[in-house]
Design an enzyme around this catalytic site. Sequence first.
Site, mmCIF file in Angstrom:
data_model
loop_
_atom_site.group_PDB
_atom_site.id
_atom_site.type_symbol
_atom_site.label_atom_id
_atom_site.label_comp_id
_atom_site.label_asym_id
_atom_site.label_seq_id
_atom_site.Cartn_x
_atom_site.Cartn_y
_atom_site.Cartn_z
ATOM 1 N N LYS A 42 0.841 -1.196 0.000
ATOM 2 C CA LYS A 42 0.000 0.000 0.000
ATOM 3 C C LYS A 42 0.880 1.252 0.000
ATOM 4 O O LYS A 42 1.933 1.285 0.652
ATOM 5 C CB LYS A 42 -0.911 -0.022 1.241
ATOM 6 C CG LYS A 42 -1.955 1.086 1.287
ATOM 7 C CD LYS A 42 -2.866 0.927 2.496
ATOM 8 C CE LYS A 42 -3.892 2.044 2.577
ATOM 9 N NZ LYS A 42 -4.818 1.891 3.724
ATOM 10 N N SER A 88 -9.860 2.372 2.938
ATOM 11 C CA SER A 88 -8.924 3.063 2.071
ATOM 12 C C SER A 88 -7.992 2.129 1.306
ATOM 13 O O SER A 88 -7.366 2.553 0.331
ATOM 14 C CB SER A 88 -8.076 4.027 2.919
ATOM 15 O OG SER A 88 -7.280 3.305 3.842
ATOM 16 N N SER A 92 -10.450 0.039 7.177
ATOM 17 C CA SER A 92 -9.841 0.166 5.850
ATOM 18 C C SER A 92 -9.148 -1.082 5.327
ATOM 19 O O SER A 92 -8.693 -1.101 4.186
ATOM 20 C CB SER A 92 -8.847 1.339 5.836
ATOM 21 O OG SER A 92 -9.535 2.562 5.852
#
Length: 491
Positions: free
Chosen positions: A76, A154, A178
């Site tokens: 990420k 997210s 998330s």
Amino acid sequence: MNANELTIAEARDALAGGELSAVDLTMACLTAIDAGTPLNAFVHATPEIALDQARAADARRGADAGALNGIPLGIKDLFCTRGVASQAASNILKGFKPEYESTVTSKLFEAGAVMLGKLNMDEFAMGSSNETSCYGDAVNPWKVDDRKLTPGGSSGGSAAAVAADLCLAATGTDTGGSIRQPAAFTGIVGIKPTYGRVSRWGIVAFASSLDQAGPMTKSVRDAAILLGAMAGHDPKDSTSADIPVPDFEAALTGDIRGRKIGIPREYRMEGMPAEIEALWARGREMLADAGAEIVDISLPHTKYALPAYYVIAPAEASSNLARYDGVRYGHRARLGQGDGIVDMYEKTRAEGFGKEVQRRVMIGTYVLSAGFYDAYYNRARKVRALIKRDFDEAFAAGVDAILTPATPSSAFGLGEMADADPVAMYLNDVFTVTVNLAGLPGISVPVGLDAKGLPLGLQLIGRPWDEAGLLNHAHVLERAAGFVEKPRKWW
């Protein structure tokens, strides 16, 4: 089956047995990433680094190889990676390439993992649909009509990449859901560990008392393997817990006979879709059939969790994001004649931050301001303590894990909530934020499809530091559900 479609456990065995090389496995993923461009999951590809690491993994193969030797992962964009763009999906960090490695990625590389590249996400991890990213929307590989669906947020790029077999697994972060919400939206497994189990050092901060990194994988076994490599004490992170990391994979016995599973009555939300209610009932039955005792419990302060979260998280964000001022790194606004330092700060932040980040910074600054601190921030902290006490009391009464829905719906279309009241988007976190407020471990497991053919997940919440027990309960649920569906390839 193509090599990129393997799980970590399957690839590990194939690599160890010499049926597959790390280079071949990495090349299969890189080919899939190229073909997966329409998903916009990978935003900074690192093929040269990946192939160098894969060649090193092949040379290292043997008894001394790490637990993830030769396993290709996506990272990420919130994790700092030395010499590789680490933007947190924000224009304000454009051009930032750290001179250091986050603790998590360092540990993964020590275990032999291969980094395929950096993954899309909501800007500074603020969002539930991956629509606030400076890279544009990530797209869910699941498609049932002519719409493009959100992969959740997210960690939307991570979820899309794993579900589409662009990588074997990915790292995510979870501040209010998330990891778990995107996992549920894309039919994969995502675990948020206990706060302090995984180091936050080198991860761009959103809300420091809530953020926690974790794995996003194709199976519960893979989650156990990857979490074992990510977890551990880090003296560079003052919130990192100095407690031993158990063998999470060895804990997957599949035996939960006599374990107590709590069903919180407060999670039966008004207007909950019948499909979510039915899925939850099915989950209860599956765990009962495995020998667990299902008990009703009460978590009375649940209804205050979302408002408390959306005071605490923006307050911490406004403090953490104050450092992005255009002085030391990242974007700096072009200044006009006569502009001073304050103009530079204001113009830089106005240009660099997207609308959702600006909204949360303003909310956070407001609730921390003189005259409102006690009315909002301090009150939210007290509510947080009550939410934690609710869970403590349930676990003290002998509950081993708690079963809830993961999300209030399946994946929705990109753009469908763009003009809605922001609170409507925040409601996506209704089942997940309590876990962050209480610092507990939680996992999302794919259990079925809705009437449209989209994946739905259930969430299990565990005792503090009992990721081993939580993963075992999730393993039983996964096995009973038998979820093997994959998105039809349209990209």
